[in-house]
Design an enzyme around this catalytic site. Structure first.
Site, short mmCIF file in Angstrom:
data_model
loop_
_atom_site.label_atom_id
_atom_site.label_comp_id
_atom_site.label_asym_id
_atom_site.label_seq_id
_atom_site.Cartn_x
_atom_site.Cartn_y
_atom_site.Cartn_z
N LYS A 132 -11.98 -4.72 3.69
CA LYS A 132 -10.64 -5.13 3.23
C LYS A 132 -10.80 -6.05 2.05
O LYS A 132 -11.83 -6.72 1.90
CB LYS A 132 -9.90 -5.87 4.35
P1 NAD Z 1 4.51 -3.38 1.72
O1 NAD Z 1 4.16 -4.51 0.84
O2 NAD Z 1 4.82 -2.06 1.12
O3 NAD Z 1 5.75 -3.77 2.67
C1 NAD Z 1 5.77 -4.93 3.45
C2 NAD Z 1 7.20 -5.12 3.95
O4 NAD Z 1 7.22 -6.22 4.86
C3 NAD Z 1 8.20 -5.44 2.86
O5 NAD Z 1 9.43 -4.82 3.18
C4 NAD Z 1 8.33 -6.95 2.96
O6 NAD Z 1 9.60 -7.42 2.45
C5 NAD Z 1 8.24 -7.13 4.44
N1 NAD Z 1 7.83 -8.47 4.87
C6 NAD Z 1 6.88 -9.27 4.34
N2 NAD Z 1 6.81 -10.42 5.02
C7 NAD Z 1 7.72 -10.33 6.00
C8 NAD Z 1 8.12 -11.18 7.04
N3 NAD Z 1 7.54 -12.37 7.21
N4 NAD Z 1 9.08 -10.75 7.90
C9 NAD Z 1 9.65 -9.55 7.73
N5 NAD Z 1 9.31 -8.70 6.78
C10 NAD Z 1 8.38 -9.09 5.92
O7 NAD Z 1 3.29 -3.25 2.77
P2 NAD Z 1 2.91 -1.98 3.65
O8 NAD Z 1 1.86 -1.21 2.94
O9 NAD Z 1 4.15 -1.30 4.14
O10 NAD Z 1 2.16 -2.69 4.87
C11 NAD Z 1 2.87 -3.23 5.97
C12 NAD Z 1 1.89 -3.43 7.11
O11 NAD Z 1 1.29 -2.18 7.46
C13 NAD Z 1 0.71 -4.37 6.80
O12 NAD Z 1 0.34 -5.04 7.99
C14 NAD Z 1 -0.40 -3.42 6.40
O13 NAD Z 1 -1.68 -3.98 6.55
C15 NAD Z 1 -0.14 -2.29 7.38
N6 NAD Z 1 -0.70 -1.00 7.01
C16 NAD Z 1 -0.40 -0.42 5.82
C17 NAD Z 1 -0.94 0.83 5.51
C18 NAD Z 1 -0.56 1.56 4.25
O14 NAD Z 1 -0.97 2.72 4.12
N7 NAD Z 1 0.18 0.98 3.33
C19 NAD Z 1 -1.82 1.46 6.40
C20 NAD Z 1 -2.10 0.84 7.62
C21 NAD Z 1 -1.53 -0.39 7.91
#
Ligand code: NAD
Length: 442
Positions: A132
């Site tokens: 990561k």
């Molecule tokens: P992103 O940046 O696209 O979206 C994050 C979202 O969470 C946004 O809508 C943001 O406004 C919201 N957010 C941030 N802090 C917040 C809070 N304190 N309370 C409520 N909402 C909040 O990120 P993403 O890629 O969608 O990732 C989200 C989660 O999924 C993370 O934990 C990431 O590690 C995990 N994840 C992502 C992927 C991927 O392919 N993008 C894969 C596996 C896991």
């Protein structure tokens, strides 16, 4: 439960740096993600009968890099950021894991996220280890040009660690396909030729894969559906709340709705919206594209992030950040099924409370593995320079997710443990076995 591992670890017994376990006791109210990850590992290690030397290896990142990133801002001033890349484990293959841009990023968060990637890749049987990266920056406050300069400087600083055979990045919180294109370009220019397989989650026109942008969300919905089937239900029978409306949460909401579920509440970091009977997802997505947030969507009532987590729905999908379900609010969660779209949304204390209360949790290392599965497909396609159709990708993704869910659910039944414990047993055992099979150098 039965002990399923032997402990033929020979010389590695001499490693004695096992981190102090039970860290949640040290920070009872605010355990960080690394504490949560270490508690989960310690449980699996105990259940598998893994010895102290192997535990130390599994608990400790293999390689870490800590870099300073000076940015020349648009106004001519200079600002410095801290960046990290952690390869938790590279025993089963190259490191694989996202790059996060968030002010909350620190080395311990990156270590935890890298460790979860190790187990996740093992659970879905990808030939990868876990890694990561992160930069402690709030991307909302910087121009596109500034973010490009930060990305290129970060890439050049960590260049010795990355590469298609070493460590492959992908988007995470605060980064996207454009970020991946900058990394791929910086890496390729420095090597002197085009190397698309150094990152995944790239734009399609520079070697990205069809279906990658929605893969994590599809995987979340596949695993939710598989969990519902076990209790004789399907998507049209359930109401859903989704915290986080970014790359994972927004597509997952849309897929839940397409499958017939009532998505009653969603939120982002600015607030949330609720509508009994289900939100109109296409109109909400249109609102978000116009305004940048779910807040003030006309056909809904406001709801805050805390209230969303304890809403009276069947399925709760935390898809934002770590540590949102705690020992305190877990007492008030009313959903029967929690599907972890985010990494590490449930602290170890919350896990115990939810389990005691009979809530089923599909853990992150299984539920959100769809992203890394299609990242793997993208890497394979880039290496072969041969591209698959979207239908092929989606069919292979569903097959992998259902197969992984099936093995985890079977292990959970056989050993009478939670889905998280079962997933950890499978992931940790596969990694420990790889260590033993390879032996210890020198
Ligand atoms: P992103 O940046 O696209 O979206 C994050 C979202 O969470 C946004 O809508 C943001 O406004 C919201 N957010 C941030 N802090 C917040 C809070 N304190 N309370 C409520 N909402 C909040 O990120 P993403 O890629 O969608 O990732 C989200 C989660 O999924 C993370 O934990 C990431 O590690 C995990 N994840 C992502 C992927 C991927 O392919 N993008 C894969 C596996 C896991």
């Amino acid at each position: 439960m039965t002990t399923t591992e032997d402990s033929r670890t020979g010389t590695i017994e001499t490693i004695d740096a096992v981190p102090e376990i039970a860290p949640e006791a040290a920070h009872p109210s605010h355990p960080g993600p690394l504490e949560t990850a270490q508690v989960q590992l310690a449980r699996a290690v105990e259940q598998l009968g893994i010895d102290k030397g192997m535990h130390a290896m599994l608990a400790t990142p293999r390689r870490e890099m800590n870099v300073a990133i000076p940015l020349r801002r648009d106004d001519g001033s200079t600002e410095l950021f801290h960046g990290y890349r952690v390869q938790h484990n590279i025993t089963r293959g190259p490191g694989k894991g996202g790059l996060r841009y968030s002010p909350s990023v620190d080395i311990d968060e990156v270590r935890a996220l890298a460790m979860w990637m190790t187990w996740k890749c093992a659970i879905v049987e990808l030939p990868y280890g876990g890694a990561k990266g992160g930069v402690s920056i709030d991307p909302r406050h910087y121009s596109t040009g500034e973010l490009e300069r930060v990305t290129r400087r970060y890439t050049s600083e960590i260049m010795p660690m990355i590469g298609p055979e070493r460590d492959i990045m992908a988007p995470d919180v605060g980064t996207d396909d454009r970020t991946m294109a900058w990394i791929m370009d910086t890496y390729s220019v420095n090597k002197g030729y085009t190397i698309p397989a150094v990152v995944t989650g790239k734009p399609i026109d520079v070697g990205g894969s069809l279906g990658r942008a929605t893969a994590t969300s599809r995987g979340v919905v596949h695993s939710a559906r598989a969990a519902l089937r076990e209790i004789g239900q399907d998507l049209p029978d359930v109401s859903v709340a989704v915290q986080g409306f970014g790359k994972v949460g927004s597509h997952a909401s849309a897929f839940f709705a397409e499958g017939g579920a009532r998505v009653e509440a969603v939120s982002d970091q600015y607030g949330g919206v609720y509508r009994r009977g289900g939100l109109d997802l296409p109109r909400l997505l249109d609102h978000v594209h116009r305004t940048g947030s779910v807040v003030d969507f006309s056909e809904s009532e406001p709801i805050d992030n805390d209230a969303l987590l304890t809403l009276d729905v069947d399925v709760l999908v935390p898809a934002a950040v770590e540590g949102v379900l705690t020992g305190d609010n877990a007492e008030h969660v009313r959903a029967r099924l929690v599907v972890e779209g985010a990494n590490g949304p449930t602290t170890a204390a919350a896990d115990r409370v939810l389990t005691r209360r009979g809530v089923t949790i599909v853990p992150d290392i299984l539920a959100n593995a769809g992203g890394v599965v299609v990242s793997y497909f993208e890497w394979v396609q880039a290496q072969q320079a041969y591209w698959w159709t979207e239908a092929e990708i989606e069919q292979r993704l569903e097959q992998r997710m259902l197969q992984a869910y099936g093995s985890v659910a079977e292990m959970a039944r056989r050993e009478d443990v939670t889905l998280r414990d079962a997933a950890m047993l499978i992931g940790v055992k596969r990694v420990a076995t790889a260590h033993r099979t390879r032996g210890l150098y020198p």
